[in-house]
Write an enzyme that holds these catalytic residues in place. Sequence first.
Site, short mmCIF file in Angstrom:
data_model
loop_
_atom_site.label_atom_id
_atom_site.label_comp_id
_atom_site.label_asym_id
_atom_site.label_seq_id
_atom_site.Cartn_x
_atom_site.Cartn_y
_atom_site.Cartn_z
N ASP A 98 0.83 -1.20 0.00
CA ASP A 98 0.00 0.00 0.00
C ASP A 98 0.87 1.25 0.00
O ASP A 98 0.58 2.23 -0.68
CB ASP A 98 -0.96 0.00 1.20
CG ASP A 98 -0.23 -0.21 2.53
OD1 ASP A 98 0.91 -0.71 2.52
OD2 ASP A 98 -0.81 0.13 3.58
N ASP A 101 7.35 3.97 2.78
CA ASP A 101 7.65 5.15 3.59
C ASP A 101 9.17 5.22 3.74
O ASP A 101 9.86 5.74 2.86
CB ASP A 101 6.91 4.98 4.93
CG ASP A 101 6.97 6.20 5.82
OD1 ASP A 101 8.06 6.78 5.94
OD2 ASP A 101 5.96 6.57 6.43
N THR A 105 10.81 -1.91 4.90
CA THR A 105 9.98 -3.12 4.75
C THR A 105 10.18 -3.73 3.36
O THR A 105 10.43 -4.94 3.23
CB THR A 105 8.48 -2.77 4.94
OG1 THR A 105 8.32 -2.15 6.22
CG2 THR A 105 7.61 -4.00 4.85
N ASP A 157 -4.09 2.51 7.69
CA ASP A 157 -4.73 2.83 8.97
C ASP A 157 -3.94 3.84 9.77
O ASP A 157 -2.76 4.09 9.51
CB ASP A 157 -4.84 1.56 9.83
CG ASP A 157 -3.47 1.13 10.38
OD1 ASP A 157 -2.52 1.04 9.57
OD2 ASP A 157 -3.35 0.91 11.59
N ARG A 163 -9.16 2.07 7.96
CA ARG A 163 -8.65 1.23 6.87
C ARG A 163 -9.64 1.07 5.72
O ARG A 163 -9.25 0.89 4.58
CB ARG A 163 -8.37 -0.20 7.39
CG ARG A 163 -6.98 -0.39 7.91
CD ARG A 163 -6.67 -1.87 8.00
NE ARG A 163 -5.70 -2.14 9.04
CZ ARG A 163 -4.38 -2.01 8.89
NH1 ARG A 163 -3.88 -1.62 7.75
NH2 ARG A 163 -3.58 -2.28 9.89
C1 PRP Z 1 3.01 -0.11 6.60
C2 PRP Z 1 2.85 -0.39 5.12
C3 PRP Z 1 4.17 -0.96 4.72
C4 PRP Z 1 5.14 -0.33 5.70
C5 PRP Z 1 5.91 0.73 5.00
O1 PRP Z 1 2.73 -1.27 7.31
O2 PRP Z 1 1.79 -1.27 4.86
O3 PRP Z 1 4.20 -2.37 4.81
O4 PRP Z 1 4.36 0.27 6.75
O5 PRP Z 1 6.78 1.36 5.90
P1 PRP Z 1 8.34 1.49 5.64
O6 PRP Z 1 8.52 1.83 4.19
O7 PRP Z 1 8.72 2.63 6.55
O8 PRP Z 1 9.00 0.22 6.01
P2 PRP Z 1 2.44 -1.26 8.89
O9 PRP Z 1 3.68 -1.67 9.61
O10 PRP Z 1 1.82 0.05 9.26
O11 PRP Z 1 1.42 -2.45 9.05
P3 PRP Z 1 -0.05 -2.64 8.43
O12 PRP Z 1 0.11 -2.73 6.93
O13 PRP Z 1 -0.49 -3.92 9.03
O14 PRP Z 1 -0.88 -1.45 8.84
C1 7HP Z 2 3.07 3.52 7.19
C2 7HP Z 2 1.81 4.10 7.09
N1 7HP Z 2 0.58 3.60 7.30
C3 7HP Z 2 -0.45 4.45 7.12
N2 7HP Z 2 -0.32 5.73 6.74
C4 7HP Z 2 0.90 6.26 6.52
O1 7HP Z 2 1.02 7.53 6.15
C5 7HP Z 2 2.02 5.42 6.68
N3 7HP Z 2 3.37 5.61 6.57
N4 7HP Z 2 3.98 4.45 6.88
#
Ligand code: PRP
Ligand code: 7HP
Length: 175
Positions: A98, A101, A105, A157, A163
């Site tokens: 999704d 950032d 990950t 979320d 979500r």
């Molecule tokens: C969010 C998103 C990515 C990750 C990106 O997941 O879905 O997998 O963060 O962040 P990064 O680029 O800083 O690594 P989150 O850990 O919020 O879990 P979720 O998808 O279960 O909400």
């Molecule tokens: C993770 C994430 N999840 C939801 N909203 C954002 O802006 C986010 N950044 N990294």
Amino acid sequence: MQNPKVLISESDISTRVDELAAQISKDYANKGELVLIGVLKGSFIFLADLSRRLSIPRHIEFIAVSSYEHGSIRSGAVRLVMDVRRSIEGKHVLVVEDIVDTGHTLLYLIDMLKSRNPASVKTCTLLHKAHRTEVDVEIDYLGFNIADEWVVGYGLDYDEKDRTLPYIGVIEPEE
Ligand code: PRP
Ligand code: 7HP
């Protein structure tokens, strides 16, 4: 409570998902079955919409990871929480996120999946906070670049809230 402010509307998301699906279908035509790996939980709506618009043979898998956090600060270390169910050896793989950032990950997942001898590993993310990305991570298919704001909806979320909003909205996180 007020709804988050619309950043990307439902119809703009739909148009972009159509475009991404068309491009991916073209790029993977005649390459056999594409394994789409959705990163839980955030990718579940995007993956559902994207996968249904592809015109190529595809197989759906999910993977879950967890980021180590110190308070609200992420350390960058990532841990596998749930693996895919089938071998990806010799398969073309597309990781579906999704949001990218910091990029930690996705980098972790690319390295981990590549070590399993797939035919290829590419990445698709709906959103990218390019200004926050800390590592050199390749995004092959991108929906939208966004600014450094906390976004929710369409799978994303804030503390498990919002979500299932049909659009991408912006909220102000509480301190
Ligand atoms: C969010 C998103 C990515 C990750 C990106 O997941 O879905 O997998 O963060 O962040 P990064 O680029 O800083 O690594 P989150 O850990 O919020 O879990 P979720 O998808 O279960 O909400
Ligand atoms: C993770 C994430 N999840 C939801 N909203 C954002 O802006 C986010 N950044 N990294």
